[in-house]
Motif scaffolding. Structure first.
Motif, PDB file in Angstrom:
ATOM      1  N   PHE A 310       0.818  -1.212   0.000  1.00  0.00           N
ATOM      2  CA  PHE A 310       0.000   0.000   0.000  1.00  0.00           C
ATOM      3  C   PHE A 310       0.855   1.268   0.000  1.00  0.00           C
ATOM      4  CE2 PHE A 310      -2.012   3.340   2.598  1.00  0.00           C
ATOM      5  CZ  PHE A 310      -3.118   3.610   1.820  1.00  0.00           C
ATOM      6  N   PHE A 311       1.876   1.305   0.850  1.00  0.00           N
ATOM      7  CA  PHE A 311       2.668   2.522   1.003  1.00  0.00           C
ATOM      8  C   PHE A 311       3.757   2.680  -0.065  1.00  0.00           C
ATOM      9  CE2 PHE A 311       1.315   2.628   5.590  1.00  0.00           C
ATOM     10  CZ  PHE A 311       0.732   3.880   5.522  1.00  0.00           C
ATOM     11  N   TRP A 312       4.311   1.572  -0.541  1.00  0.00           N
ATOM     12  CA  TRP A 312       5.537   1.677  -1.322  1.00  0.00           C
ATOM     13  C   TRP A 312       5.448   1.138  -2.742  1.00  0.00           C
ATOM     14  CZ3 TRP A 312       9.167   4.788   0.328  1.00  0.00           C
ATOM     15  CH2 TRP A 312       9.244   5.075   1.688  1.00  0.00           C
ATOM     16  N   LEU A 313       4.318   0.565  -3.150  1.00  0.00           N
ATOM     17  CA  LEU A 313       4.251  -0.034  -4.484  1.00  0.00           C
ATOM     18  C   LEU A 313       4.493   0.982  -5.605  1.00  0.00           C
ATOM     19  CD1 LEU A 313       3.861  -2.508  -6.199  1.00  0.00           C
ATOM     20  CD2 LEU A 313       1.377  -2.212  -6.023  1.00  0.00           C
ATOM     21  N   PRO A 314       3.815   2.138  -5.643  1.00  0.00           N
ATOM     22  CA  PRO A 314       4.109   3.098  -6.717  1.00  0.00           C
ATOM     23  C   PRO A 314       5.559   3.581  -6.691  1.00  0.00           C
ATOM     24  CG  PRO A 314       2.046   3.651  -5.615  1.00  0.00           C
ATOM     25  CD  PRO A 314       2.721   2.612  -4.776  1.00  0.00           C
ATOM     26  N   PHE A 315       6.095   3.800  -5.494  1.00  0.00           N
ATOM     27  CA  PHE A 315       7.486   4.245  -5.361  1.00  0.00           C
ATOM     28  C   PHE A 315       8.431   3.171  -5.893  1.00  0.00           C
ATOM     29  CE2 PHE A 315      11.483   4.973  -3.163  1.00  0.00           C
ATOM     30  CZ  PHE A 315      11.616   6.349  -3.201  1.00  0.00           C
ATOM     31  N   TYR A 316       8.147   1.913  -5.572  1.00  0.00           N
ATOM     32  CA  TYR A 316       8.975   0.795  -6.035  1.00  0.00           C
ATOM     33  C   TYR A 316       8.955   0.685  -7.557  1.00  0.00           C
ATOM     34  CZ  TYR A 316       9.945  -4.081  -7.259  1.00  0.00           C
ATOM     35  OH  TYR A 316      10.408  -5.216  -7.863  1.00  0.00           O
ATOM     36  N   LEU A 317       7.777   0.777  -8.142  1.00  0.00           N
ATOM     37  CA  LEU A 317       7.667   0.671  -9.596  1.00  0.00           C
ATOM     38  C   LEU A 317       8.400   1.802 -10.298  1.00  0.00           C
ATOM     39  CD1 LEU A 317       3.876  -0.299  -9.897  1.00  0.00           C
ATOM     40  CD2 LEU A 317       5.844  -1.820 -10.133  1.00  0.00           C
ATOM     41  N   SER A 318       8.296   2.985  -9.750  1.00  0.00           N
ATOM     42  CA  SER A 318       8.937   4.145 -10.368  1.00  0.00           C
ATOM     43  C   SER A 318      10.451   4.084 -10.269  1.00  0.00           C
ATOM     44  CB  SER A 318       8.414   5.438  -9.710  1.00  0.00           C
ATOM     45  OG  SER A 318       9.013   6.571 -10.285  1.00  0.00           O
ATOM     46  N   ASN A 319      10.957   3.657  -9.128  1.00  0.00           N
ATOM     47  CA  ASN A 319      12.408   3.646  -8.924  1.00  0.00           C
ATOM     48  C   ASN A 319      13.070   2.378  -9.450  1.00  0.00           C
ATOM     49  OD1 ASN A 319      13.499   6.006  -6.962  1.00  0.00           O
ATOM     50  ND2 ASN A 319      11.364   5.576  -6.535  1.00  0.00           N
ATOM     51  N   ASN A 320      12.394   1.251  -9.364  1.00  0.00           N
ATOM     52  CA  ASN A 320      13.020  -0.004  -9.768  1.00  0.00           C
ATOM     53  C   ASN A 320      13.007  -0.206 -11.281  1.00  0.00           C
ATOM     54  OD1 ASN A 320      14.195  -2.604  -8.839  1.00  0.00           O
ATOM     55  ND2 ASN A 320      12.395  -3.483  -9.822  1.00  0.00           N
ATOM     56  N   PHE A 321      11.925   0.219 -11.932  1.00  0.00           N
ATOM     57  CA  PHE A 321      11.802   0.009 -13.366  1.00  0.00           C
ATOM     58  C   PHE A 321      11.950   1.300 -14.174  1.00  0.00           C
ATOM     59  CE2 PHE A 321       9.146  -3.432 -11.480  1.00  0.00           C
ATOM     60  CZ  PHE A 321       9.927  -4.509 -11.884  1.00  0.00           C
ATOM     61  N   GLY A 322      12.041   2.432 -13.481  1.00  0.00           N
ATOM     62  CA  GLY A 322      12.215   3.700 -14.187  1.00  0.00           C
ATOM     63  C   GLY A 322      10.965   4.198 -14.866  1.00  0.00           C
ATOM     64  N   TRP A 323       9.793   3.697 -14.453  1.00  0.00           N
ATOM     65  CA  TRP A 323       8.549   4.153 -15.061  1.00  0.00           C
ATOM     66  C   TRP A 323       8.145   5.502 -14.480  1.00  0.00           C
ATOM     67  CZ3 TRP A 323       6.031  -1.245 -13.913  1.00  0.00           C
ATOM     68  CH2 TRP A 323       6.617  -2.193 -14.763  1.00  0.00           C
ATOM     69  N   LYS A 324       7.395   6.278 -15.255  1.00  0.00           N
ATOM     70  CA  LYS A 324       6.937   7.572 -14.784  1.00  0.00           C
ATOM     71  C   LYS A 324       6.020   7.395 -13.579  1.00  0.00           C
ATOM     72  CE  LYS A 324       7.200   9.866 -19.289  1.00  0.00           C
ATOM     73  NZ  LYS A 324       6.435  10.603 -20.338  1.00  0.00           N
TER      74      LYS A 324
END
Length: 472
Positions: A310-324
């Motif tokens: 809940f808290f970190w999924l968007p942050f993880y996707l953005s930083n780990n895969f470089g997605w916007k």
């Protein structure tokens, strides 16, 4: 295995009036709005981190890192991220403490007042935290921490109240599927928060907080004037009277009694003036009810994992895969979609089996495999979304069941039959314990994050010391 009568010949739908539908929708969307404002903070972490981190005026490597604009809080993005994790932790701890208190308060005051007050007050705090401070360019770590502690306490009024209201209107017959569908309110709130945040994020993260806070405040006003706390408010019979005539196949699923009909109701939450109202049970009595501690501890372990997503999924996707960031926000919706399907389907199966625990146990065993699979997800959005939905099915589904249907079962055992005044207290205990587990998980994540940061800072100081010795 006998097919429950409640699922035959439309019996489940025939017992509901339009008042039930209105209560279902109002409680559903009230908690959705609370979760939407909570999710907004998760969805804009990247933007907040950039705003709190300095941008060098000169890209020359000779420029010292200490030069930054005076209104920024941290010298590096890593330290800003660490503080964001700290805010998550203090929110969860204050939220957990608030749940224990809100459950007790909800059983003693009007549930509509408590819920409306929590929604409106929380909206104001979110507005000050994310919008007003940015408009005024006032950045202060102490203020942020204080506001988020208050927000956790105010947000905690939501879940015990809405579960108690639902428990007043919907009986044990078909509770798994009804509450399973209704408990999707948290996931719908996450989706709503992600959509609202991503739609205005291009204008600045402060507008994401502004939009969700405004919608939540409006929802609090609607709840105050439109929500009916129990059937007795409009002269309809309470569900206790209806349940007394149900056969043995409709007994509470959290029950060890052999004959439910032997238990006579002796009090209720909102009775007519001609009947003496019995006081709500104490916090200690609620903890001693069969199953409360066991399911609370289980929910603590489950919510630890659920809230990490809940808290970190968007942050993880953005930083780990470089997605916007906006793309990561929208993709994270699939975890909640899996949770919605999982909660509804598993609730239905538990009603058919007349048992909750086997369904939960099997789902959590399969959740281990889904977590391993998602941790190895490739840099492909379609595959990632699929694995994310599967993970949400096996983690979000059981989480929804424990926090809603099982909490209602626990608060309506034959030991306290006829007393809905235990519902909010029991729900607060279960969800509060779960939030403590989630807070511990956030603390662990913060420690894991800060360890390499400390090592890096030590190495940096040692290098500077060696450089001074060699130059001197």
């Amino acid at each position: 295995m006998a097919w429950p009568n409640i699922f035959q010949r439309g019996a489940l739908l025939s017992q509901f009036s339009h008042h039930h539908v209105v209560v279902f929708l109002l409680t559903f969307f009230s908690y959705s709005l609370l979760h939407a404002s909570r999710k907004t903070f998760s969805n804009v972490k990247v933007s907040i981190s950039k705003q709190w981190t300095p941008s060098a005026f000169n890209k020359s490597i000779e420029l010292p890192v200490e030069i930054w604009s005076s209104n920024h809080l941290f010298p590096s993005a890593e330290e800003a991220t660490l503080f964001l994790g700290t805010l998550d932790t203090i929110f969860l701890f204050s939220y957990a403490v608030g749940l224990f208190i809100s459950g007790i308060v909800g059983d003693r005051l009007n549930l509509r007042w408590v819920l409306s007050f929590g929604m409106c007050s929380s909206a104001l705090v979110v507005f000050v935290f994310g919008t007003l401070t940015e408009w005024l360019h006032f950045y202060n770590k102490g203020l942020y921490c204080s506001l988020w502690i208050v927000n956790g306490l105010l947000q905690s009024t939501g879940w015990p109240c809405v579960v108690a209201v639902m428990g007043n209107w919907f009986g044990k017959a078909g509770r798994g599927v009804v509450f399973g569908l209704w408990s999707a309110c948290a996931s719908v709130g996450n989706i709503l928060g992600a959509c609202l945040a991503s739609s205005v994020l291009q204008y600045g993260y402060e507008y994401a907080f502004l939009v969700t806070a405004a919608v939540q405040f409006a929802g609090g006003i609607i709840i105050f004037f439109g929500l009916l706390v129990s059937p007795e408010e409009i002269g309809l019979p309470g569900i206790e009277a209806e349940e007394n005539f149900e056969d043995d196949s409709h007994r509470p699923l959290i029950s060890g009694a052999e004959n439910e009909d032997e238990a006579e109701p002796n009090y209720s939450i909102q009775e007519d003036k001609t009947i003496t109202q019995v006081k709500a049970i104490s916090f200690y009595q609620a903890c001693c009810l069969p199953g409360v501690i066991a399911y609370s501890l289980a929910y603590a372990c489950l919510k630890l994992v659920n809230y990490s997503f809940f808290f970190w999924l968007p942050f993880y996707l953005s930083n780990n895969f470089g997605w916007k960031e906006a793309e990561a926000d929208k993709l994270s919706i699939w975890y909640d979609v899996g949770g919605i399907i999982g909660g509804t389907l598993q609730g239905f199966i538990s009603d058919v089996l007349q048992k909750r625990a086997p369904v939960l146990a099997l789902s959590l065993l399969l959740a281990v495999g889904s977590l391993v699979g998602y941790s190895r997800s490739p840099n492909d959005k379609s595959i990632n979304a699929l694995l994310m939905a599967v993970t949400g099915f096996f983690i979000g589904g059981p989480s929804n069941m424990i926090s809603s249907a099982i909490s209602a079962d626990l608060g309506r055992q034959e030991l306290i039959q006829g007393s809905t005044e235990a519902l909010a207290t029991v729900t607060g205990i279960v969800d509060g314990t779960g939030s403590i587990g989630a807070a511990v998980g956030q603390t662990s994540c913060t420690i894991l994050f800060i360890s390499p940061l400390i090592v890096r800072e030590i190495c940096y100081l040692m290098q500077r010391r060696e450089a001074r010795i060699l130059s001197g």
